[in-house]
Design an enzyme around this catalytic site. Structure first.
Site, PDB file in Angstrom:
ATOM      1  N   TYR A 574       0.823  -1.218   0.000  1.00 20.58           N
ATOM      2  CA  TYR A 574       0.000   0.000   0.000  1.00 20.58           C
ATOM      3  C   TYR A 574       0.855   1.266   0.000  1.00 20.58           C
ATOM      4  CZ  TYR A 574      -2.636  -3.812   2.179  1.00 20.58           C
ATOM      5  OH  TYR A 574      -3.170  -5.041   2.487  1.00 20.58           O
ATOM      6  N   HIS A 575       1.992   1.232  -0.721  1.00 21.78           N
ATOM      7  CA  HIS A 575       2.893   2.378  -0.743  1.00 21.78           C
ATOM      8  C   HIS A 575       3.129   2.931  -2.146  1.00 21.78           C
ATOM      9  CE1 HIS A 575       4.959   1.012   3.277  1.00 21.78           C
ATOM     10  NE2 HIS A 575       3.707   1.389   3.441  1.00 21.78           N
ATOM     11  N   PRO A 576       2.101   3.104  -2.965  1.00 22.77           N
ATOM     12  CA  PRO A 576       2.355   3.692  -4.293  1.00 22.77           C
ATOM     13  C   PRO A 576       2.811   5.137  -4.152  1.00 22.77           C
ATOM     14  CG  PRO A 576      -0.008   3.583  -3.870  1.00 22.77           C
ATOM     15  CD  PRO A 576       0.661   2.835  -2.756  1.00 22.77           C
TER      16      PRO A 576
END
Length: 644
Positions: A574-576
């Site tokens: 969940y780190h775009p």
């Protein structure tokens, strides 16, 4: 308070209460004499306590909702000084800081609706991602190179669609990265972004609630809006993990202090046992502030740009099936995240000219919007069973006969205060394991739960043939997620249609660079060595060696075997970031300049994780707060209100 529609979890909780009361009423005599299988007391008192706790929690949730900013519906052509798009981590922060200037009139636009207290229960963070009403529910483009264990070879890509944004869906892990991350940004030409420049914002953000760290005023803040602490509850497994780190000669460290490398309990954005989102931290304290206006359930369709002067003059959005145009005297600030911000820029005519032309979008500014997509993957295939009852089993936690839910609802104690069962982490340099400063290349995230269970399978959307092998719902165990911190692979985001309601195409290109596979394999082998330490062997830890059809052709523990597993069982952390890259004017890869102004367009900035030129060596929530705090100061300085 308008439009207080309860969340899915809210409704679920109410149904559980009703069901529990029915069970108590119809089975009271039998339940009064029975005890649960954990010998934790009579079942009837536990159920009564559970029901009472739920009622109390519902009352607390109503108080919580009264702290929310009220919903406002602007009239067409209403004018504000600043329009902030997206009420997530960055948007809530910037809107709150700008509203400190009483002369400024701010509109904060959010596509989702209000957060509720039910979303802030740490243990069930994974379940909250199932709720379609608070999650954009993006998916990656199908690929045969990654996400091969997920249905349609496509990974879920959760993003928050709620006031508080992804800080309402994340795992609450607070980490900054290391000084070298930000010094590298400055070396790339981004003046003002070196670690010496941004440290003050990391300190400004936080109130450190970890007693032994409060005295370290060089690195920590004590009066910021975001509270950071260790989770209240600890299992015996986390103590053993930290002992195993010591066995492997890794130091116990404050990873948000001078040196990141080493192991630690997780530092988390938690207060009183519950999640602290950007909404709670920045917006709740000023819910009565008159110059800050929030409109939710409002989907921005484009930024309005005056083509004659190339200036952003407002925003168009849809609310209640009505198109509303609002105007900005000073600036439009885009905080829609690494997916939403590039999508809106492109829909507004700012992006790759050829791509926009193909979709019939008038080109306002040719720019590499959507390029440079970076993300942290995590390998979810490492779990160990144990022969003791010292870990977390989801089915026990969700059973109202047991006291776990009640302990949380009434006292904010117990396993429900642990973010998805994750209790500790280690930042490791696999290439130079003896080196305890500088850049780590791997994070090991320790969870006192055997992740091969039905909840993980549903969250990851695994293929049926894999789910059938994840039959460990009633087993005690632990897991390590392996996370390469500096991936070399780059992906991209493109539009599929000139329509905001059509989700963009997300191509993360995980493991496109072979070095990323090598780093992941090194991390897996490091994790397996942790499992062989004396500290973990005391529990008779046994690695769950599940082989899958596609990997059976490779020799177990060979590089080829692990590469097969990695391409099958790795997903997003969940780190775009990086899709509206910050770089100096003249750099062909730049979308925004170091002041976060969109190059070629006046009155328009982007301030969220999309501006990161390189991904940092940690989780992105705290760095996004930092970006927003720094952006707010730059905006105030632009309009001669810095320090006022």
């Amino acid at each position: 308070m308008q439009n207080k529609i309860p969340s899915l979890l809210h409704i679920l909780n109410i149904s559980i209460i009703i069901n529990s009361v029915f069970i108590i009423y119809t089975n009271s005599q039998r339940y009064d004499t029975l005890h649960d299988n954990n010998n934790r007391g009579p079942i009837l008192p536990n159920l009564l306590k559970f029901a009472a706790g739920n009622v109390n929690f519902l009352i607390e949730n109503q108080h919580y909702l009264h702290q929310e900013l009220p919903d406002t519906t602007p009239q067409n052509e209403d004018t504000y000084d600043f329009i902030v798009i997206g009420a997530g981590t960055a948007g809530a922060t910037i809107a709150a800081r700008l509203s400190e200037i009483s002369h400024f009139k701010i509109l904060l636009i959010e596509a989702g609706f209000h957060e509720s207290l039910f979303m802030d229960i740490p243990l069930i963070v994974g379940i909250s991602q199932w709720a379609n009403n608070i999650n954009w529910n993006y998916r990656t483009k199908s690929s045969n190179k990654y996400c091969r264990g997920m249905k349609n070879n496509s990974c879920s890509y959760p993003r928050g669609k709620v006031v508080g944004g992804s800080s309402v869906l994340n795992f609450m892990i607070a980490s900054r990265g290391v000084a070298e991350d930000y010094d590298r940004w400055a070396e790339m030409g981004n003046e003002g972004w070196a670690y010496k420049d941004v440290l003050k914002y990391f300190k400004k953000i936080e109130t450190i609630d970890i007693p032994e760290l409060k005295s370290d005023t060089v690195y920590h803040g004590t009066d910021g809006p975001v509270h950071i602490t260790y989770p209240i509850h600890r299992t015996p497994m986390v103590e053993s993990f930290l002992k195993s780190c010591k066995e492997r000669k890794y130091p116990i460290t404050d990873y948000n202090g001078k040196n990141e490398i080493g192991c630690s309990y997780i530092q988390a954005t938690i207060i009183n046992g519950t999640r602290m989102s950007s909404n709670v931290a920045y917006l709740h304290p000023l819910h009565d502030r008159k110059n800050l206006h929030l409109t939710f359930r409002s989907t921005v369709t484009k930024v309005l740009i005056d083509r004659i002067i190339n200036r952003a003059i407002g925003v168009e959005f849809v609310k209640n099936n009505k198109i509303i145009r609002v105007l900005a005297r000073k600036e439009v600030i885009l905080c829609a995240g690494a997916i939403g911000s590039p999508q809106l820029l492109m829909l507004s005519g700012i992006g790759p000219a050829k791509h926009l032309t193909e979709l019939g979008i008038d080109v306002v500014q040719d720019a590499p919007v959507g390029e440079n997509l970076m993300d942290h993957t995590n390998f979810v295939g490492l779990s160990w069973t144990i022969n003791t009852t010292t870990s977390i089993i989801p089915r026990q936690q969700f059973n109202p006969i047991n006291p776990y839910i009640s302990d949380f609802l009434i006292k904010r104690t117990g396993p429900y205060t642990i973010p998805s069962g994750c209790e500790a982490l280690g930042f490791i340099n696999t290439k130079q394991s003896e080196k305890h400063n500088g850049l780590p290349d791997i994070e090991l995230l320790f969870c006192s739960i055997l992740l091969k269970n039905f909840l993980s399978a549903m969250t990851l959307n695994l293929k049926d043939k894999i789910v059938q092998q994840w039959k460990y719902n009633n087993r005690h165990g632990w897991s390590i997620l392996v996370i390469p911190l500096k991936p070399k692979s780059r992906g991209k985001i493109t539009l599929l249609d000139n329509d905001v309601n059509v989700k963009p195409e997300i191509v993360p290109n995980y493991f496109d660079d072979p070095d990323d596979i090598k780093t992941m394999i090194a991390g897996i082998r490091t994790a397996i060595r942790i499992g062989r330490t004396k500290a973990m062997r005391e529990f008779d830890s046994q690695l769950v060696n599940i082989t899958y059809t596609e990997c059976n052709n490779n020799r177990y523990d060979s590089d080829a075997y692990w590469e097969c597993q990695i391409r099958m069982l790795s997903s997003t952390l969940y780190h775009p970031c990086g899709t509206c890259k910050m770089a100096p004017i003249g750099d062909p890869t730049a979308v925004v300049d170091p002041k976060l102004k969109v190059i070629g367009i006046q009155g328009l900035r982007v301030a969220d994780a999309s501006i990161m030129p390189e991904i940092i060596s940690g989780h992105l929530n705290i760095p996004t707060y930092m970006i927003a705090e720094k952006a707010a100061d730059m905006i105030r300085e632009e309009w001669n209100y810095l320090g006022k």
